[in-house]
Write a protein that holds these residues in place. Structure first.
Motif, short mmCIF file in Angstrom:
data_model
loop_
_atom_site.label_atom_id
_atom_site.label_comp_id
_atom_site.label_asym_id
_atom_site.label_seq_id
_atom_site.Cartn_x
_atom_site.Cartn_y
_atom_site.Cartn_z
N VAL A 1 0.84 -1.20 0.00
CA VAL A 1 0.00 0.00 0.00
C VAL A 1 0.88 1.25 0.00
N ASP A 2 1.96 1.24 0.75
CA ASP A 2 2.87 2.40 0.78
C ASP A 2 3.48 2.64 -0.59
N ASP A 3 3.81 1.56 -1.30
CA ASP A 3 4.39 1.70 -2.64
C ASP A 3 3.41 2.36 -3.61
N ALA A 4 2.11 2.23 -3.34
CA ALA A 4 1.08 2.73 -4.25
C ALA A 4 0.73 4.19 -4.03
N ARG A 5 1.43 4.86 -3.12
CA ARG A 5 1.18 6.29 -2.89
C ARG A 5 1.80 7.10 -4.03
N LEU A 6 1.03 8.01 -4.58
CA LEU A 6 1.49 8.81 -5.72
C LEU A 6 2.39 9.96 -5.27
N ASP A 7 3.48 10.14 -6.00
CA ASP A 7 4.43 11.22 -5.75
C ASP A 7 4.24 12.26 -6.85
N TRP A 8 3.64 13.38 -6.50
CA TRP A 8 3.25 14.37 -7.52
C TRP A 8 4.43 15.11 -8.12
N THR A 9 5.64 14.88 -7.62
CA THR A 9 6.81 15.48 -8.27
C THR A 9 7.24 14.67 -9.50
N ARG A 10 6.67 13.47 -9.67
CA ARG A 10 6.99 12.65 -10.82
C ARG A 10 6.19 13.13 -12.03
N PRO A 11 6.69 12.93 -13.23
CA PRO A 11 5.93 13.35 -14.43
C PRO A 11 4.64 12.55 -14.58
N ALA A 12 3.70 13.14 -15.29
CA ALA A 12 2.36 12.55 -15.41
C ALA A 12 2.39 11.16 -16.03
N ALA A 13 3.27 10.92 -17.00
CA ALA A 13 3.33 9.60 -17.64
C ALA A 13 3.65 8.51 -16.62
N GLU A 14 4.54 8.81 -15.68
CA GLU A 14 4.88 7.83 -14.64
C GLU A 14 3.73 7.66 -13.67
N LEU A 15 3.05 8.76 -13.34
CA LEU A 15 1.91 8.66 -12.43
C LEU A 15 0.77 7.87 -13.07
N ASP A 16 0.56 8.05 -14.35
CA ASP A 16 -0.45 7.27 -15.07
C ASP A 16 -0.14 5.79 -14.99
N ARG A 17 1.12 5.42 -15.20
CA ARG A 17 1.51 4.01 -15.10
C ARG A 17 1.34 3.50 -13.68
N ALA A 18 1.61 4.36 -12.70
CA ALA A 18 1.43 3.96 -11.30
C ALA A 18 -0.03 3.65 -11.00
N VAL A 19 -0.93 4.50 -11.50
CA VAL A 19 -2.36 4.27 -11.28
C VAL A 19 -2.79 2.98 -11.95
N ARG A 20 -2.39 2.79 -13.21
CA ARG A 20 -2.80 1.58 -13.94
C ARG A 20 -2.14 0.33 -13.37
N GLY A 21 -0.87 0.47 -12.97
CA GLY A 21 -0.16 -0.69 -12.43
C GLY A 21 -0.71 -1.15 -11.09
N CYS A 22 -1.26 -0.23 -10.32
CA CYS A 22 -1.79 -0.57 -8.99
C CYS A 22 -3.29 -0.83 -8.99
N THR A 23 -3.89 -0.91 -10.18
CA THR A 23 -5.32 -1.19 -10.30
C THR A 23 -5.52 -2.62 -10.81
N PRO A 24 -6.28 -3.46 -10.10
CA PRO A 24 -7.18 -3.11 -8.99
C PRO A 24 -6.54 -3.15 -7.60
N ALA A 25 -5.38 -3.73 -7.46
CA ALA A 25 -4.78 -3.83 -6.13
C ALA A 25 -3.28 -3.51 -6.20
N PRO A 26 -2.76 -2.84 -5.19
CA PRO A 26 -3.42 -2.39 -3.95
C PRO A 26 -4.23 -1.11 -4.10
N GLY A 27 -4.19 -0.48 -5.26
CA GLY A 27 -4.94 0.76 -5.49
C GLY A 27 -4.06 1.99 -5.24
N ALA A 28 -3.90 2.82 -6.29
CA ALA A 28 -3.10 4.04 -6.15
C ALA A 28 -3.86 5.03 -5.25
N TRP A 29 -3.10 5.85 -4.52
CA TRP A 29 -3.76 6.79 -3.62
C TRP A 29 -2.88 8.01 -3.35
#
Length: 309
Positions: free
Chosen positions: A206-234
């Motif tokens: 769950v801690d790994d799935a926390r989004l870091d907004w200093t990262r570029p959007a393309a990486e954040l998009d992959r983080a959301v998709r990679g953590c869906t459905p579990a553990p879920g980006a947050w």
């Protein structure tokens, strides 16, 4: 061949069904013990155990697969081979040695890439364009055994880990059956994995799935998709957790990381390197999932409101 199928979650069911429809005889199923589930924490059988019960197939549920009673029972069943799909426990050497053709694992990556518990998630997180599934003989080292065969699967720009795993569970099931066919008739021999190209895919917390907004959007998009459905980006908003179920990267967007741009129809968050992430579905703490615009409509924003705070 007489086989004992080892698997636990829903993703293993297509392989079980494919093997039941094959020329091989499923004489028993090995799965993890019943586990607490739901609000009442009632002990519930795994999806594989539930399906085996429906079919009247003997089901083995050792707490640890090194238990003498389990080893004795497997020896008595005397399978020729044990196909494995997401069983969920390490198999000791004395168990591996019990079966003539060994334990044949279906792993959802192109080995030696992404050895470990979360290969599909890590492939999405890394931005891989292609992944796949591999059948190999289990050895003591993690996902390091000799490979029988592979199948490839492209990763689409909007694929979540759940999307990808669902497709791989189907194509992988066919691969597993064809692998067992080749083992049975002697036409398929495994090849040792190369020493180079090894990457690891540990379980994502769950801690790994926390989004870091200093990262570029393309990486954040992959983080959301990679953590869906579990553990879920947050992320956090006003000190409470906000889950991000889907999002779309915006190549150019001004603002400091985490800064919100809210309109009647959209919520966009400033990310690193001058990019942004338009939020799709979100879930506030204690609420149901909803479109980000609906979530924002129920709030009054101030200039100090940012995500990640």
């Amino acid at each position: 061949m007489r086989i004992v199928f080892a698997g636990t979650p829903e993703v293993a069911l297509p392989s079980l069904e494919a093997l039941l429809d094959s020329d091989h005889e499923v004489v028993a199923v090995l799965t993890r013990p019943d586990a607490p589930s739901g609000r009442g924490k009632k002990l519930t059988p795994s999806p594989v155990a539930a399906r085996a019960a429906e079919l009247g197939i003997e089901t083995l549920k050792p707490v640890r697969p090194r238990e003498p009673e389990f080893l004795d029972r497997l020896a008595a069943i005397a399978p020729d081979c044990c196909p494995v799909v997401a069983y969920g426990a390490l198999l000791p050497q004395n168990l591996l040695d019990l079966v003539p053709h060994g334990f044949i694992n279906l792993h959802f990556s192109l080995l030696p890439a992404w050895r470990g518990a979360a290969p599909v998630q890590h492939a999405v997180l890394a931005g891989d364009g292609v992944t796949g599934a591999t059948t190999f003989r289990i050895v003591a080292a993690l996902d390091a055994g000799p490979v029988f065969d592979t199948v490839t699967e492209p990763i689409g720009p909007t694929d979540t880990s759940g999307d990808l795993l669902q497709r791989l569970s189907i194509t992988g099931a066919a691969l597993l059956v064809s692998t067992l066919d080749g083992i049975a008739d002697g036409s398929l021999t495994p090849t040792e994995q190369p020493d180079d190209g090894v990457t690891l895919a540990p379980k994502i917390s769950v801690d790994d799935a926390r989004l870091d907004w200093t990262r570029p959007a393309a990486e954040l998009d992959r983080a959301v998709r990679g953590c869906t459905p579990a553990p879920g980006a947050w992320t956090t908003f006003r000190g409470e957790r906000l889950k991000i179920g889907s999002a779309t990267p915006v190549p150019e967007h001004p603002g400091s990381p985490g800064e919100l741009t809210v309109t009647k129809r959209s919520v966009t968050v400033a990310a690193g390197e001058g990019t942004g992430l338009e939020l799709g579905q979100v879930q506030a703490q204690g609420k149901k999932p909803m479109p980000a615009a609906d979530w924002a409509r129920g709030l009054t924003f101030t200039t100090t409101d940012v995500l990640g705070s």
